[in-house]
Design a protein around this motif. Structure first.
Motif, mmCIF file in Angstrom:
data_model
loop_
_atom_site.group_PDB
_atom_site.id
_atom_site.type_symbol
_atom_site.label_atom_id
_atom_site.label_comp_id
_atom_site.label_asym_id
_atom_site.label_seq_id
_atom_site.Cartn_x
_atom_site.Cartn_y
_atom_site.Cartn_z
ATOM 1 N N ILE A 193 96.935 27.541 13.840
ATOM 2 C CA ILE A 193 95.645 28.071 14.604
ATOM 3 C C ILE A 193 94.477 26.908 14.335
ATOM 4 O O ILE A 193 94.242 26.742 13.293
ATOM 5 C CB ILE A 193 95.024 29.502 13.992
ATOM 6 C CG1 ILE A 193 96.339 30.324 14.253
ATOM 7 C CG2 ILE A 193 94.041 29.674 14.634
ATOM 8 C CD1 ILE A 193 95.997 31.669 13.668
ATOM 9 N N TYR A 194 94.036 26.431 15.533
ATOM 10 C CA TYR A 194 92.967 25.517 15.277
ATOM 11 C C TYR A 194 91.775 26.076 15.800
ATOM 12 O O TYR A 194 91.423 26.841 16.694
ATOM 13 C CB TYR A 194 93.040 24.143 16.208
ATOM 14 C CG TYR A 194 91.988 23.173 16.109
ATOM 15 C CD1 TYR A 194 91.987 21.973 15.036
ATOM 16 C CD2 TYR A 194 91.108 23.019 17.013
ATOM 17 C CE1 TYR A 194 91.195 21.122 15.099
ATOM 18 C CE2 TYR A 194 89.859 22.022 16.842
ATOM 19 C CZ TYR A 194 89.838 21.326 15.992
ATOM 20 O OH TYR A 194 89.077 20.278 15.539
ATOM 21 N N GLU A 195 90.569 25.784 15.201
ATOM 22 C CA GLU A 195 89.258 26.629 15.426
ATOM 23 C C GLU A 195 88.374 25.368 15.644
ATOM 24 O O GLU A 195 87.893 24.771 15.224
ATOM 25 C CB GLU A 195 88.617 27.236 13.918
ATOM 26 C CG GLU A 195 89.708 28.072 13.427
ATOM 27 C CD GLU A 195 89.197 28.725 12.064
ATOM 28 O OE1 GLU A 195 88.095 28.589 11.890
ATOM 29 O OE2 GLU A 195 90.074 29.213 11.369
ATOM 30 N N PRO A 196 87.983 25.580 17.154
ATOM 31 C CA PRO A 196 87.077 24.560 17.676
ATOM 32 C C PRO A 196 85.687 24.623 17.265
ATOM 33 O O PRO A 196 85.384 25.929 16.598
ATOM 34 C CB PRO A 196 87.204 24.644 19.130
ATOM 35 C CG PRO A 196 87.684 26.161 19.283
ATOM 36 C CD PRO A 196 88.563 26.482 17.998
ATOM 37 N N PRO A 197 84.831 23.636 17.785
ATOM 38 C CA PRO A 197 83.448 24.066 17.474
ATOM 39 C C PRO A 197 82.799 25.363 18.042
ATOM 40 O O PRO A 197 82.952 25.703 19.331
ATOM 41 C CB PRO A 197 82.668 22.822 17.893
ATOM 42 C CG PRO A 197 83.747 21.746 17.995
ATOM 43 C CD PRO A 197 84.981 22.520 18.227
ATOM 44 N N GLN A 198 82.042 26.125 17.372
ATOM 45 C CA GLN A 198 81.625 27.359 17.901
ATOM 46 C C GLN A 198 80.442 27.910 17.123
ATOM 47 O O GLN A 198 80.079 27.708 16.026
ATOM 48 C CB GLN A 198 82.673 28.338 17.814
ATOM 49 C CG GLN A 198 83.466 28.815 16.360
ATOM 50 C CD GLN A 198 84.669 29.477 16.459
ATOM 51 O OE1 GLN A 198 84.677 30.746 16.548
ATOM 52 N NE2 GLN A 198 85.783 28.643 16.516
ATOM 53 N N GLN A 199 79.619 28.705 17.738
ATOM 54 C CA GLN A 199 78.576 29.479 17.169
ATOM 55 C C GLN A 199 79.199 30.964 16.735
ATOM 56 O O GLN A 199 79.225 31.775 17.910
ATOM 57 C CB GLN A 199 77.367 29.508 17.948
ATOM 58 C CG GLN A 199 76.687 28.219 18.094
ATOM 59 C CD GLN A 199 75.545 28.074 18.919
ATOM 60 O OE1 GLN A 199 75.122 29.065 19.402
ATOM 61 N NE2 GLN A 199 74.807 27.070 18.944
ATOM 62 N N GLY B 208 80.257 38.690 18.130
ATOM 63 C CA GLY B 208 80.742 37.785 18.977
ATOM 64 C C GLY B 208 80.985 36.234 18.814
ATOM 65 O O GLY B 208 80.162 35.779 17.634
ATOM 66 N N VAL B 209 81.320 35.456 19.601
ATOM 67 C CA VAL B 209 81.314 33.980 19.241
ATOM 68 C C VAL B 209 80.985 33.308 20.533
ATOM 69 O O VAL B 209 81.413 33.711 21.654
ATOM 70 C CB VAL B 209 82.996 33.708 19.031
ATOM 71 C CG1 VAL B 209 83.048 32.121 18.859
ATOM 72 C CG2 VAL B 209 83.203 34.297 17.528
ATOM 73 N N ALA B 210 80.396 32.022 20.316
ATOM 74 C CA ALA B 210 79.823 31.362 21.507
ATOM 75 C C ALA B 210 80.519 29.968 21.207
ATOM 76 O O ALA B 210 80.169 29.496 20.496
ATOM 77 C CB ALA B 210 78.349 31.115 21.716
ATOM 78 N N LEU B 211 81.558 29.626 22.233
ATOM 79 C CA LEU B 211 82.006 28.267 22.303
ATOM 80 C C LEU B 211 81.445 27.182 22.676
ATOM 81 O O LEU B 211 80.517 27.398 23.378
ATOM 82 C CB LEU B 211 83.409 28.356 22.828
ATOM 83 C CG LEU B 211 84.661 29.241 22.471
ATOM 84 C CD1 LEU B 211 85.678 29.315 23.609
ATOM 85 C CD2 LEU B 211 84.811 29.058 21.101
#
Length: 641
Positions: free
Chosen positions: A287-293, A298-301
């Motif tokens: 599982i790779y976790e890309p840059p995100q807020q 919730g999550v904002a990519l």
């Protein structure tokens, strides 16, 4: 930018970027105008045919470099040269990011079908049945209707085994059987034609009708037909298998530490799934976790990640390991406050399973990751997607559980056409309003059984339940875990600001373990090392082989390479900038493999050990402590037995 294209079919608008290769424009023109051979396209900024040039004359040039700007009008004609001349013309090249990924396939190239599809296509798929002691009256070697094998799409078998969605290849067999019957009745032939066609709810441009092109004009030939929503009878992936439970544990560790949600991409491979006739499973290895807020709800990519060099690099690392992007996963967890480790149950039959916003996101991800099929099934070589969406949320007992989904091809087409949008209520999807000359929205209907058990058709405007768009995908873990990456302690995970740190010093301390081969068998470590840019292609490929095979011979090859020695020196330089209390990490345990000619790292380790004989190394965290200590200063665990 928008570029206008005028041909004998009319005028259309094409969206491109100034930095795109001319190949991109050529392929988009070929797709819109249904041109079989993009090499035959000729473009000009003047309507005169004499000034037109073949598009392959601009190989390797960007649109900006040849003077194409926003709003320009280009005239397109088709080269009428002889077939011999066209056959001698080379195909357009692929446009590559750096040297390890391709974003555009060469035109007229053969369709690359997944290996699992090629394997299942060769299987009979028949479901064998034993002799029925009650109805079979024949000999042991005989066969009758009660014991003959069933087709993989047999409705009785699917109903008895509670298979709601048949496998994709079973669906293909069903379509082929129906098509052969039609062809045999019509022409006395059993030859099957391509039975697959993806739905398209966009206005057809250009239209062969005698009217102005959309949005100035529209007719029954170019307008999309009405949409009747119904559950998709098949699914392209039947099962999601996580290779190890630690994948999920490491992923939700972020939520446990911060209380914020998290998003990640699933990397793995596709394999046959024997529990379902002609089934396919997605085996997740990383599982790779890309840059995100991240936030509590919730999550904002980061939008700059899509199409970036980082995204291409991660895909290249996965490809080197024999993996590919197979899906995505995100958390939706809220602690219930009982201090029992349970969470709030939000997703259930009386609320929703996947919200309308999440359905739109899943549809966009599936659109970006199309499934390739043989042209004998689909003339375009594409149909649907194997990309899956997983959500970690609370089940009915309040425990954290995984749920897997796909959205239907109809949902993907509706999102692609821009005729639906998320609703404030997560359990319903909203149909957009038509705007004259801007957006055409066809009629949308859905069917359901009323309280009297009668099928009723109702308009989906303004909203309809998202359940019509979902395809459930079961999941689980193998009985005997055999993960591809075997590192006992995970390398710090990327893009976890304030929680995990990836730097040279972290890499140096992580690799100071006796079992070096297992230590480097970590997907996050491989991604970080490739991003450092220190190792060349040969060194990185050797490192990947060490991570995959754990072969001592490959380890010996790696430590003799110049790129690896350079990496060791770079890591050692990080020691000078580290606090004195952390310098002992290198000397406390075995250093990573080095060449037999000597190494700065191993010399520093020996010097540190001779300079501080009164120190004792913690066997748990490797920190050097004063010999008078009973417990470690960092982890507080006993230093001695």
């Amino acid at each position: 930018m928008l570029v206008r294209i005028r041909s004998k079919e009319g005028t259309v608008r094409v969206e491109v970027n100034p930095t795109d290769d001319v190949v991109v424009l050529g392929q988009k023109i070929a797709a819109i105008l249904n041109i079989a051979d993009p090499v035959s396209i000729m473009i000009s900024d003047q309507p005169q045919v004499a000034g037109a040039r073949r598009i392959f004359d601009f190989w390797g040039k960007s649109l900006a470099s040849i003077g194409v700007q926003h709003g320009d009008l280009l005239f397109v004609t088709i080269d009428t040269s002889s077939s011999e001349e066209l056959e001698s013309t080379p195909t357009l090249p692929a446009v590559a990011i750096e040297d390890h990924t391709s974003i555009i396939s060469p035109p007229m190239a053969p369709v690359m079908v997944d290996a699992v599809d090629e394997y299942l296509e060769k299987q009979s798929g028949l479901i064998k049945r034993g002799r029925d002691p009650k109805f079979c009256k024949h000999t042991v070697n005989g066969m009758c209707d009660y014991c003959m094998p069933m087709e993989p799409y047999d409705s009785r078998y699917l109903e008895q085994n509670k298979i709601k969605h048949m496998s994709f290849h079973a669906y293909l067999r069903q379509l082929n059987a129906a098509q052969k019957g039609k062809d045999a009745q019509a022409a006395g032939s059993a030859k099957a034609v391509a039975p697959l066609e993806e739905p398209n709810y966009k206005v057809k441009v250009p239209c062969k009708g005698r009217h102005a092109p959309w949005p100035e004009g529209i007719c029954t030939k170019c307008q999309p037909s009405a949409v009747t929503l119904q559950s998709q009878p098949f699914r392209l992936v039947d099962y999601i298998e996580f290779s190890a439970a630690s994948l999920i544990d490491n992923f939700i560790h972020y939520w446990r530490s911060t209380g914020c949600q998290r998003f990640g991409y699933l990397y793995g491979r596709y394999e046959p799934y024997t529990e379902v006739p002609l089934g396919i499973k997605a085996v997740v290895e990383a599982i790779y976790e890309p840059p995100q807020q991240t936030a509590l709800d919730g999550v904002a990519l980061a939008p700059q990640y899509f199409g970036s060099e980082e995204e291409a690099r991660i895909d290249a690392v996965a490809l080197a390991c024999g993996l590919r992007r197979v899906g995505c996963i995100f958390t939706d967890l809220i602690d219930d406050g009982t201090s029992r480790g349970t969470v709030v149950t939000k997703r259930h039959v009386d609320s929703y399973f996947l919200s309308s916003l999440e359905c739109c996101f899943a549809a966009e991800m599936q659109r970006r990751h199309p499934n390739t099929t043989s042209t004998s099934y689909s003339t375009s070589g594409k149909f649907g997607s194997k990309f899956v969406t997983c959500v970690l949320s609370g089940n009915e007992e309040g425990h954290v559980d995984v749920a897997g989904y796909q959205v239907s091809n109809t949902c993907v087409a509706m999102v692609d056409a821009g005729i639906v949008e998320p609703s404030v209520k997560p359990s319903v999807m909203r149909v957009k309003e038509a705007v004259a000359g801007v957006r055409y929205v066809p009629e949308v209907f859905y069917k359901y059984k009323n309280k009297y058990g009668v099928n009723v058709q109702e308009s989906a405007k303004p909203t309809f339940p998202v359940d019509y768009l979902l395809v459930n995908v079961s999941h689980g873990f193998p009985q005997t875990a055999k993960p591809l990456f075997t590192a006992s302690t995970p390398f710090p995970i990327e893009n976890r600001i304030g929680l995990d740190t990836q730097d040279f010093d972290a890499l140096r301390r992580y690799l100071t373990v006796p079992d070096f081969a297992n230590a480097v068998s970590d997907f996050h470590l491989l991604c970080f090392v490739m991003g450092m840019g220190v190792l060349g292609k040969l060194e990185f490929e050797t490192l990947v082989r060490v991570a995959m095979s754990k072969d001592p011979t490959e380890v010996a090859k790696l430590v003799e390479l110049g790129g690896w020695k350079t990496l060791q020196m770079v890591m050692q330089e990080s020691v000078k900038a580290a606090p004195q209390s952390h310098l002992g990490h290198t000397s406390a345990v075995s250093s990573p493999p080095m060449s037999r000619t000597g190494s700065t790292a191993s010399s520093a380790a020996g010097s540190a050990g001779r300079a501080a004989p009164e120190l004792i190394s913690c066997r748990h965290c490797t920190l050097l402590n004063p010999g008078t200590n009973v417990n470690c200063e960092i982890c507080s665990l006993p230093l001695r037995d």
